[in-house]
Design a protein around this motif. Sequence first.
Motif, PDB file in Angstrom:
ATOM      1  N   GLN A 163      33.473  37.539  42.580  1.00 58.08           N
ATOM      2  CA  GLN A 163      33.778  38.971  42.356  1.00 58.08           C
ATOM      3  C   GLN A 163      32.264  39.343  41.958  1.00 58.08           C
ATOM      4  N   ASN A 164      31.891  40.500  42.905  1.00 57.06           N
ATOM      5  CA  ASN A 164      30.516  41.168  42.921  1.00 57.06           C
ATOM      6  C   ASN A 164      30.917  42.402  41.887  1.00 57.06           C
ATOM      7  N   SER A 165      29.812  42.488  41.202  1.00 59.50           N
ATOM      8  CA  SER A 165      29.882  43.710  40.018  1.00 59.50           C
ATOM      9  C   SER A 165      28.742  44.491  39.827  1.00 59.50           C
ATOM     10  N   VAL A 166      28.785  45.793  39.641  1.00 59.03           N
ATOM     11  CA  VAL A 166      27.751  46.571  39.556  1.00 59.03           C
ATOM     12  C   VAL A 166      27.916  47.366  38.199  1.00 59.03           C
ATOM     13  N   GLN A 167      27.063  47.171  37.033  1.00 62.37           N
ATOM     14  CA  GLN A 167      27.311  47.878  35.838  1.00 62.37           C
ATOM     15  C   GLN A 167      26.400  49.144  35.859  1.00 62.37           C
ATOM     16  N   PHE A 168      26.820  50.220  35.449  1.00 57.15           N
ATOM     17  CA  PHE A 168      25.991  51.680  35.191  1.00 57.15           C
ATOM     18  C   PHE A 168      26.047  51.919  33.970  1.00 57.15           C
ATOM     19  N   ALA A 169      24.966  52.517  33.501  1.00 62.85           N
ATOM     20  CA  ALA A 169      24.988  53.015  32.032  1.00 62.85           C
ATOM     21  C   ALA A 169      24.585  54.507  32.044  1.00 62.85           C
ATOM     22  N   GLY A 170      25.181  55.272  31.124  1.00 63.59           N
ATOM     23  CA  GLY A 170      25.093  56.729  31.089  1.00 63.59           C
ATOM     24  C   GLY A 170      24.893  56.998  29.680  1.00 63.59           C
ATOM     25  N   PRO A 171      24.503  58.363  29.211  1.00 61.14           N
ATOM     26  CA  PRO A 171      24.297  58.660  27.923  1.00 61.14           C
ATOM     27  C   PRO A 171      25.522  58.395  27.024  1.00 61.14           C
ATOM     28  N   SER A 176      31.586  50.033  35.317  1.00 63.27           N
ATOM     29  CA  SER A 176      31.357  49.285  36.562  1.00 63.27           C
ATOM     30  C   SER A 176      32.069  49.547  37.726  1.00 63.27           C
ATOM     31  N   ILE A 177      31.883  48.873  38.801  1.00 62.45           N
ATOM     32  CA  ILE A 177      32.259  49.057  39.944  1.00 62.45           C
ATOM     33  C   ILE A 177      32.555  47.437  40.528  1.00 62.45           C
ATOM     34  N   SER A 178      33.462  47.021  41.013  1.00 64.53           N
ATOM     35  CA  SER A 178      33.356  45.501  41.361  1.00 64.53           C
ATOM     36  C   SER A 178      34.236  45.270  42.693  1.00 64.53           C
ATOM     37  N   THR A 179      34.206  44.289  43.135  1.00 64.73           N
ATOM     38  CA  THR A 179      35.133  43.920  44.351  1.00 64.73           C
ATOM     39  C   THR A 179      35.480  42.368  44.067  1.00 64.73           C
ATOM     40  N   ASN A 180      36.798  42.202  44.534  1.00 61.67           N
ATOM     41  CA  ASN A 180      37.303  40.723  44.375  1.00 61.67           C
ATOM     42  C   ASN A 180      37.379  40.322  45.740  1.00 61.67           C
ATOM     43  N   ALA A 181      37.307  39.047  46.058  1.00 58.94           N
ATOM     44  CA  ALA A 181      37.176  38.543  47.068  1.00 58.94           C
ATOM     45  C   ALA A 181      37.754  37.016  47.153  1.00 58.94           C
ATOM     46  N   LYS A 182      37.984  36.240  48.259  1.00 59.04           N
ATOM     47  CA  LYS A 182      38.425  34.996  48.473  1.00 59.04           C
ATOM     48  C   LYS A 182      37.239  34.411  49.293  1.00 59.04           C
ATOM     49  N   PHE A 183      36.965  33.258  49.188  1.00 59.52           N
ATOM     50  CA  PHE A 183      36.076  32.422  50.153  1.00 59.52           C
ATOM     51  C   PHE A 183      36.471  31.024  50.411  1.00 59.52           C
ATOM     52  N   ASP A 184      36.341  31.021  51.739  1.00 57.12           N
ATOM     53  CA  ASP A 184      36.585  29.703  52.441  1.00 57.12           C
ATOM     54  C   ASP A 184      35.358  28.858  52.979  1.00 57.12           C
ATOM     55  N   VAL A 191      29.733  29.834  53.284  1.00 56.38           N
ATOM     56  CA  VAL A 191      31.096  30.297  52.988  1.00 56.38           C
ATOM     57  C   VAL A 191      31.539  31.357  53.650  1.00 56.38           C
ATOM     58  N   GLN A 192      32.807  31.611  54.285  1.00 58.90           N
ATOM     59  CA  GLN A 192      33.170  33.105  54.553  1.00 58.90           C
ATOM     60  C   GLN A 192      33.943  33.817  53.414  1.00 58.90           C
ATOM     61  N   ILE A 193      33.666  35.040  53.283  1.00 57.67           N
ATOM     62  CA  ILE A 193      34.211  35.810  52.323  1.00 57.67           C
ATOM     63  C   ILE A 193      34.934  36.967  52.857  1.00 57.67           C
ATOM     64  N   LYS A 194      36.140  36.900  51.991  1.00 60.80           N
ATOM     65  CA  LYS A 194      37.032  38.138  52.511  1.00 60.80           C
ATOM     66  C   LYS A 194      37.430  38.984  51.145  1.00 60.80           C
ATOM     67  N   PHE A 195      37.087  40.241  51.310  1.00 65.18           N
ATOM     68  CA  PHE A 195      37.400  41.171  50.200  1.00 65.18           C
ATOM     69  C   PHE A 195      38.703  41.555  50.407  1.00 65.18           C
ATOM     70  N   GLU A 196      39.248  41.555  48.864  1.00 65.30           N
ATOM     71  CA  GLU A 196      40.579  41.938  48.827  1.00 65.30           C
ATOM     72  C   GLU A 196      40.966  43.143  48.163  1.00 65.30           C
ATOM     73  N   GLU A 197      40.195  43.650  47.129  1.00 60.34           N
ATOM     74  CA  GLU A 197      40.051  44.768  46.492  1.00 60.34           C
ATOM     75  C   GLU A 197      38.970  45.119  45.699  1.00 60.34           C
ATOM     76  N   GLY A 198      38.717  46.594  45.409  1.00 60.69           N
ATOM     77  CA  GLY A 198      37.935  47.201  44.836  1.00 60.69           C
ATOM     78  C   GLY A 198      38.450  47.702  43.357  1.00 60.69           C
ATOM     79  N   ILE A 199      37.547  47.603  42.290  1.00 59.31           N
ATOM     80  CA  ILE A 199      37.717  47.831  41.120  1.00 59.31           C
ATOM     81  C   ILE A 199      36.692  48.988  40.259  1.00 59.31           C
ATOM     82  N   ILE A 200      37.208  50.215  40.051  1.00 60.89           N
ATOM     83  CA  ILE A 200      36.406  50.875  39.079  1.00 60.89           C
ATOM     84  C   ILE A 200      36.868  50.721  37.770  1.00 60.89           C
ATOM     85  N   GLY A 201      35.702  50.097  36.970  1.00 57.59           N
ATOM     86  CA  GLY A 201      36.027  49.568  35.702  1.00 57.59           C
ATOM     87  C   GLY A 201      36.313  51.099  34.626  1.00 57.59           C
TER      88      GLY A 201
END
Length: 301
Positions: A163-171, A176-184, A191-201
Amino acid sequence: MNIAPHQSILPPRTVGIWTKPVGRPRIVADFARPAVRVRAVTNDDEWGPEKEEEAYGGGVVVEEKPTETENLKKALVDSFYGTDRGLKATSETRAEIVELITQLEAKNPTPAPTDALTLLNGKWILAYTSFAALFPLLSRGTLPLVKVEEISQTIDSQNFTVQNSVQFAGPLATTSISTNAKFDVRSPKRVQIKFEEGIIGTPQLTDSLEIPENVEFLGQKIDLTPFKGLLTSVQDTASSVVKTISSRPPLKIPISSSNAQSWLLTTYLDEELRISRGDGGSVFVLIKEGSSLLTKLNKTN
């Protein structure tokens, strides 16, 4: 037997114990006790000036010096100062970072990282990257009142997920915005990474609205003092909106594109530091959550 006043008799020497003519016995080295005293004779006098060192556990305590690898890791983290994860790094700084990375890769203690998945396991914080595609995202943190707080990668080696994730902070809130992936696993390092979904927290409401006195935008400082009263007056309304949004689940977006794949080559790995190379030769330096290197990194930013 008569003995002259100025004469003395020395008893036979025993292991670790000598006795002076006058006074109590002096222990030079007593191996039967944990505390060891070492006598250093500094002149020709058998009983001359001496230095004593006390140690426990049967030996003299010697402070361990950092290894060359530890020094290289600290130097690498120091070189990230002022780079904003690589976004603001100058060409000279980039060259210095590349040199330090190359030296560490030559000392990689884990030549086959995919055979040591437990080391890969856990949350890794991005400290530096040369991946140009991330720079637009990093630059969002330079917008007024918006800050990129953290970019991380969480690896679950048992389920082969990333899971790759970016956290933003405002006033008013953080999100956060993140992506979930599987790896082989494709090789001992790759490793080979295949992204499956994006998530807006779901936005999380902050405790209170914090308005700075001024912000910098496009090289110009904007004074917010005259607007503080107005901004504070809308805080309750804005907070109500954020609370409404916060009660909803995160937005998930399926990723079905066949191009949503990438590979990652791990070129250095230990318990607290990971260096990986991706498509196009881009480099990523990540620090394990909880590492003292992360504390050092936060001090340099």
